[in-house]
Design an enzyme around this catalytic site. Sequence first.
Site, short mmCIF file in Angstrom:
data_model
loop_
_atom_site.label_atom_id
_atom_site.label_comp_id
_atom_site.label_asym_id
_atom_site.label_seq_id
_atom_site.Cartn_x
_atom_site.Cartn_y
_atom_site.Cartn_z
N ASN A 120 0.79 -1.22 0.00
CA ASN A 120 0.00 0.00 0.00
C ASN A 120 0.83 1.28 0.00
O ASN A 120 0.32 2.35 0.31
CB ASN A 120 -0.97 0.00 1.18
CG ASN A 120 -1.76 -1.29 1.26
OD1 ASN A 120 -1.59 -2.06 2.19
ND2 ASN A 120 -2.58 -1.55 0.25
N ILE A 149 1.06 6.91 0.06
CA ILE A 149 0.42 5.77 0.73
C ILE A 149 -1.05 5.67 0.34
O ILE A 149 -1.69 6.67 0.01
CB ILE A 149 0.54 5.85 2.27
CG1 ILE A 149 -0.17 7.09 2.82
CG2 ILE A 149 1.98 5.83 2.70
CD1 ILE A 149 -0.27 7.10 4.32
N CYS A 150 -1.55 4.46 0.41
CA CYS A 150 -2.96 4.19 0.17
C CYS A 150 -3.56 3.80 1.52
O CYS A 150 -3.38 2.68 2.00
CB CYS A 150 -3.12 3.05 -0.84
SG CYS A 150 -4.84 2.67 -1.20
N LEU A 151 -4.21 4.75 2.16
CA LEU A 151 -4.77 4.53 3.47
C LEU A 151 -6.08 5.30 3.56
O LEU A 151 -6.09 6.54 3.57
CB LEU A 151 -3.79 5.01 4.55
CG LEU A 151 -4.11 4.71 5.99
CD1 LEU A 151 -4.22 3.21 6.24
CD2 LEU A 151 -3.05 5.30 6.91
#
EC number: 2.3.2.23
Length: 182
Positions: free
Chosen positions: A76, A84-86
């Site tokens: 991620n 970031i993928c959050l």
Amino acid sequence: MSSPSKRREMDLMKLMMSDHKVEMVNDGMHEFFVDFHGPKESLYQGGVWRIRVELPDAYPYKSPSIGFLNKIYHPNVDETSGSICLDVINQTWSPMFDLVNVFEVFLPQLLLYPNPSDPLNGEAAALMMRDKAAYEQRVKEYCERHAKQNSATAPPEDSSDVELSDDEYDSSDEAVVGKPDL
């Protein structure tokens, strides 16, 4: 001072008073770096990452922009840009959250519980799903290579003004260049 400015100042002070090293960029409170330590009992334990944080003018109503500066192997996290993928930061941010939440809850949770079904690093996601042992080995290699306390991305702990004698000083290019990143 407007309410978002007071909140930005308060959240930044709170982060500085926590266990995180914070380094301001210029004199403003909009951009800074944080040294983030990998969570205990995780593949990332012992690693230290430099995180770039940018606070928008509308913070805390709008989420901060967060990115890893040194490389990390994670499904991620984009390996090239460090973004970031959050969801909690990108889509479901709330003014109830603060910067301490980002570094003591959200990022540790991201590292502890990667989501390979929503990857920014497709190779890491595929390896994690296909061969967990190889994925874990790659994570540890990246930590060793890119996220050690004394790596090139972290400033030296003690830079004293000790002068080197002529015998100790090496002016060759080899000493300056060092080892290439692999």
